[in-house]
Structure formats: structure tokens, C-alpha cells
Design an enzyme around this catalytic site. Structure first.
Site, PDB file in Angstrom:
ATOM      1  N   ARG A   1       1.371  11.479  11.890  1.00 28.38           N
ATOM      2  CA  ARG A   1       2.401  10.837  11.083  1.00 28.38           C
ATOM      3  C   ARG A   1       3.307  10.039  12.008  1.00 28.38           C
ATOM      4  O   ARG A   1       3.206  10.089  13.220  1.00 28.38           O
ATOM      5  CB  ARG A   1       3.219  11.895  10.322  1.00 28.38           C
ATOM      6  CG  ARG A   1       2.479  12.590   9.184  1.00 28.38           C
ATOM      7  CD  ARG A   1       2.377  11.765   7.915  1.00 28.38           C
ATOM      8  NE  ARG A   1       3.612  11.066   7.606  1.00 28.38           N
ATOM      9  CZ  ARG A   1       4.705  11.620   7.066  1.00 28.38           C
ATOM     10  NH1 ARG A   1       4.701  12.905   6.764  1.00 28.38           N
ATOM     11  NH2 ARG A   1       5.786  10.901   6.827  1.00 28.38           N
TER      12      ARG A   1
ATOM     13  N   ARG B   1      -8.658   8.724   2.391  1.00 33.45           N
ATOM     14  CA  ARG B   1      -9.472   7.533   2.158  1.00 33.45           C
ATOM     15  C   ARG B   1     -10.173   7.094   3.443  1.00 33.45           C
ATOM     16  O   ARG B   1     -11.384   6.831   3.468  1.00 33.45           O
ATOM     17  CB  ARG B   1      -8.575   6.393   1.646  1.00 33.45           C
ATOM     18  CG  ARG B   1      -9.273   5.033   1.581  1.00 33.45           C
ATOM     19  CD  ARG B   1      -8.278   3.920   1.286  1.00 33.45           C
ATOM     20  NE  ARG B   1      -7.320   3.712   2.359  1.00 33.45           N
ATOM     21  CZ  ARG B   1      -7.563   3.013   3.451  1.00 33.45           C
ATOM     22  NH1 ARG B   1      -8.749   2.443   3.644  1.00 33.45           N
ATOM     23  NH2 ARG B   1      -6.631   2.865   4.378  1.00 33.45           N
ATOM     24  N   ARG B   2      -9.420   7.034   4.537  1.00 34.74           N
ATOM     25  CA  ARG B   2     -10.001   6.620   5.816  1.00 34.74           C
ATOM     26  C   ARG B   2     -10.967   7.671   6.349  1.00 34.74           C
ATOM     27  O   ARG B   2     -12.026   7.346   6.869  1.00 34.74           O
ATOM     28  CB  ARG B   2      -8.889   6.347   6.827  1.00 34.74           C
ATOM     29  CG  ARG B   2      -8.146   5.039   6.581  1.00 34.74           C
ATOM     30  CD  ARG B   2      -6.931   4.898   7.469  1.00 34.74           C
ATOM     31  NE  ARG B   2      -6.359   3.556   7.388  1.00 34.74           N
ATOM     32  CZ  ARG B   2      -5.102   3.257   7.704  1.00 34.74           C
ATOM     33  NH1 ARG B   2      -4.277   4.217   8.113  1.00 34.74           N
ATOM     34  NH2 ARG B   2      -4.664   2.009   7.606  1.00 34.74           N
TER      35      ARG B   2
ATOM     36  N   ARG C   1       2.691   6.586  16.571  1.00 32.32           N
ATOM     37  CA  ARG C   1       1.277   6.986  16.568  1.00 32.32           C
ATOM     38  C   ARG C   1       0.569   6.512  17.833  1.00 32.32           C
ATOM     39  O   ARG C   1      -0.232   7.243  18.423  1.00 32.32           O
ATOM     40  CB  ARG C   1       0.583   6.446  15.324  1.00 32.32           C
ATOM     41  CG  ARG C   1       1.102   7.031  14.025  1.00 32.32           C
ATOM     42  CD  ARG C   1       0.319   6.534  12.825  1.00 32.32           C
ATOM     43  NE  ARG C   1       0.983   6.907  11.580  1.00 32.32           N
ATOM     44  CZ  ARG C   1       0.389   6.986  10.415  1.00 32.32           C
ATOM     45  NH1 ARG C   1      -0.894   6.691  10.298  1.00 32.32           N
ATOM     46  NH2 ARG C   1       1.051   7.326   9.320  1.00 32.32           N
TER      47      ARG C   1
ATOM     48  N   LYS D   1       0.820  -1.213   0.000  1.00 34.62           N
ATOM     49  CA  LYS D   1       0.000   0.000   0.000  1.00 34.62           C
ATOM     50  C   LYS D   1       0.855   1.265   0.000  1.00 34.62           C
ATOM     51  O   LYS D   1       0.356   2.342  -0.338  1.00 34.62           O
ATOM     52  CB  LYS D   1      -0.968   0.011   1.182  1.00 34.62           C
ATOM     53  CG  LYS D   1      -0.362   0.198   2.548  1.00 34.62           C
ATOM     54  CD  LYS D   1      -1.422   0.092   3.634  1.00 34.62           C
ATOM     55  CE  LYS D   1      -0.861   0.328   5.024  1.00 34.62           C
ATOM     56  NZ  LYS D   1      -0.433   1.702   5.263  1.00 34.62           N
ATOM     57  N   ASP D   2       2.143   1.158   0.346  1.00 33.01           N
ATOM     58  CA  ASP D   2       3.038   2.309   0.334  1.00 33.01           C
ATOM     59  C   ASP D   2       3.825   2.425  -0.965  1.00 33.01           C
ATOM     60  O   ASP D   2       4.633   3.341  -1.125  1.00 33.01           O
ATOM     61  CB  ASP D   2       4.036   2.229   1.497  1.00 33.01           C
ATOM     62  CG  ASP D   2       3.362   2.378   2.848  1.00 33.01           C
ATOM     63  OD1 ASP D   2       2.298   3.027   2.913  1.00 33.01           O
ATOM     64  OD2 ASP D   2       3.887   1.838   3.840  1.00 33.01           O
TER      65      ASP D   2
ATOM     66  N   CYS E   1      -1.221   9.328  -3.249  1.00 27.82           N
ATOM     67  CA  CYS E   1      -1.460   9.123  -1.823  1.00 27.82           C
ATOM     68  C   CYS E   1      -2.476  10.118  -1.270  1.00 27.82           C
ATOM     69  O   CYS E   1      -3.077   9.879  -0.236  1.00 27.82           O
ATOM     70  CB  CYS E   1      -0.159   9.222  -1.048  1.00 27.82           C
ATOM     71  SG  CYS E   1       0.479  10.893  -0.866  1.00 27.82           S
TER      72      CYS E   1
END
Length: 295
Positions: A143, A125-126, A149, A79-80, A234
Site C-alpha cells: 500500500r 484484478r492484477r 511503493r 479508477k479510484d 475494489c
């Protein structure tokens, strides 16, 4: 003994993921030392990714190490991975998929979600999908790696975080998960839960054949084709998730129209062998719905 040096980000999660590949290679009689490095995306933490250059900031140092010969392959969270892959650094393949879902994480020891505090989230997206479920929530950017986090959450900066289940499980932190969102409630990022192995053109990576997964490859091919067809970077709240039922691939995607400030979700199914064309087809259908096919 053959040696394949594995380039990896320095974070604990990245090292754990790279060690999965290294352990497999060692089981095949290959020496597989890790070459860890800090990427630009790991260093610049005061701005969101779309403000500093996108997902490529997590891979450019790894790419340089491959090109310089300091490493022989890189392990990425798919996904990155940027959608554009340089031909001299081809994708070798993809791992079996870990849990693809997004999850809600509350501060350590809390059982009730305090919605008066913002949700720590840097992903549009989230945000878009969580707001469909909970219109009252607010957001603040967060971040850093998963552990950073979680520390920010636990000291009271946020009421909750939205994270990927796969990362928490690989870190042994599954107990921090307060709620799983189904892939219908919150469509994951393309490739979420899958590891990508990237190599150097002309090298022999046959030792990895037993680690790579055909099913995950078909799914991620459809998901990335969907995002690519929508020019999704992104900063774009685009989501895609595919699963297999025998030889049939089912794809669910979310497209957000910047021009009309609205989003839509759609599905399509077809032969797994046609994964790329299925992704492109669904993207075209959703774009037509919102934009009339205009660019």
C-alpha cells in the site's frame, strides 16, 4: 477574476494531476488554487482497501470539502472513484486518457526479475491476470503512494511491482518501467489513465469545456457500466477497457465469479453513443457464462 479551488489528495502524483487541471483553468483566465488534504485511504496503510471500506476512502474527505464549500471541484484518478456518485456532487467530466496499461517495475538497477520474491500487489484484478501469465509468482500486499511503493521495492521487500503506466509517466518515472503489459494480457481497471473532475450541483464549470474529452467519456462510461452491472467494488477482480475506432466502441471485460472461483474474458462492440448499454450487455453475457445469470 473567477476562482475555482481544486481539492486534491496530498500525494505528489495527485498534485501533479490536479495541476494539469489548474494549468488549463489558468489558461482560461480562472484563478485555480489547490486545496490539498490527506484522505483516510492515504493514512491507513497496514490493511488492504477491501478490509477498510473500499475506494470511497480516497474521496470522502474531498467530498466533504466540496460540500463544506472549502473547494469548488475535485480531481480524481477515475479508477479510484467509487461507482456510486452522490447527486449533489456530480461528475463534471473526464480528461483525455493517458497510457492505460499496467507495467512491471523491477528494483532500481535490476534487469532480471527475481521471482523468488513476492510481487508487491494489492489488486486482485492484477494478481489474477499476472498469475495467468506467470503461474509461479507469489504476491504480498503493498500500500502507499507510488513513491512509497517504489521505495519498498528498492530496499528489497519485493521482487517486482505492478503499477499503472499513467502514474509513472505523470511522475516522470517512465524509466522505471521494465515491461508493458498489453491491454489484452492485463485488462486495466475501469477508467485507468483518465482523470475525473467532480463538482458541486448548480455550479458553473463551463471554463473546463476544452479540457474534457468526449472519447474518454464514452470509454469510461462503458467501462464503469460494466463494473456497476457486476456490483464490482475494489476487492472484486473485475476489469474493463474500451477504445474507439471512429464512432464504434470496442469493450473488453473480465469477470470473476466468486461462487465458482473462476474467471472469463469477453468483448463486444457497438455505437459509442450506446456506451452504457454496451457495458451492461457484456457484463450480463459474462455473468451468464459463469453463473447462469444467478445472483
Amino acid at each position: 477574476m473567477k476562482q475555482l479551488r481544486i481539492g486534491s489528495r496530498e500525494s505528489r502524483l495527485a498534485v501533479i494531476q490536479s495541476e494539469q487541471v489548474a494549468d488549463y483553468l489558468r489558461s482560461q483566465g480562472v484563478d485555480a488554487p489547490l486545496v490539498t488534504m490527506k484522505t483516510t485511504g492515504d493514512i491507513i496503510l497496514d490493511r488492504t482497501l477491501d478490509k477498510i471500506g473500499g475506494k470511497g476512502l480516497f474521496v470522502k474527505e474531498l467530498d466533504k470539502a466540496l460540500l463544506d464549500g472549502r473547494s469548488d471541484l475535485s480531481v480524481h484518478s477515475t479508477k479510484d472513484l467509487p461507482m456510486e456518485i452522490p447527486p449533489e456532487l456530480p461528475i463534471v467530466g473526464f480528461s483525455k486518457r493517458e497510457d492505460p496499461r499496467d507495467v512491471l517495475v523491477l528494483p532500481e538497477g535490476c534487469t532480471e526479475w527475481d521471482k523468488t520474491k513476492p510481487v508487491g500487489c494489492a489488486s486482485r484484478r492484477r494478481m489474477l491476470q499476472l498469475q495467468d501469465l506467470y503461474p509461479e509468482v507469489t504476491f504480498a500486499p503493498v500500500r502507499g503512494n507510488v513513491l512509497t511503493r517504489l521505495n519498498k521495492l528498492d530496499v528489497g521487500q519485493y521482487g517486482a511491482l505492478i503499477l499503472a503506466a499513467a502514474g509513472l509517466k505523470r511522475l516522470g518515472l517512465e524509466h522505471r518501467i521494465s515491461r508493458y503489459f498489453s491491454t489484452e494480457e492485463m485488462i486495466p481497471a475501469a477508467g485507468q489513465g483518465i482523470l475525473c473532475i467532480q463538482g458541486r450541483a448548480g455550479e458553473d464549470y463551463s471554463a473546463l469545456a476544452g479540457f474534457l474529452d468526449d472519447g474518454a467519456t464514452a470509454c469510461v462510461t462503458a467501462e464503469r457500466a460494466f463494473v456497476t452491472a457486476l456490483d464490482g467494488g475494489c476487492s472484486s477482480p473485475i476489469a474493463a477497457f474500451a477504445h474507439l475506432d471512429g464512432e464504434t466502441l470496442h469493450l473488453r471485460g473480465l469477470y470473476y465469479s466468486e461462487a465458482h472461483e473462476t474467471h472469463t474474458v469477453g468483448t463486444c462492440s457497438g455505437p459509442a453513443a450506446d456506451a452504457a448499454s454496451l457495458g451492461a450487455r457484456l457484463a450480463a453475457e459474462l455473468k451468464e457464462q459463469l453463473d447462469g445469470g444467478t445472483q
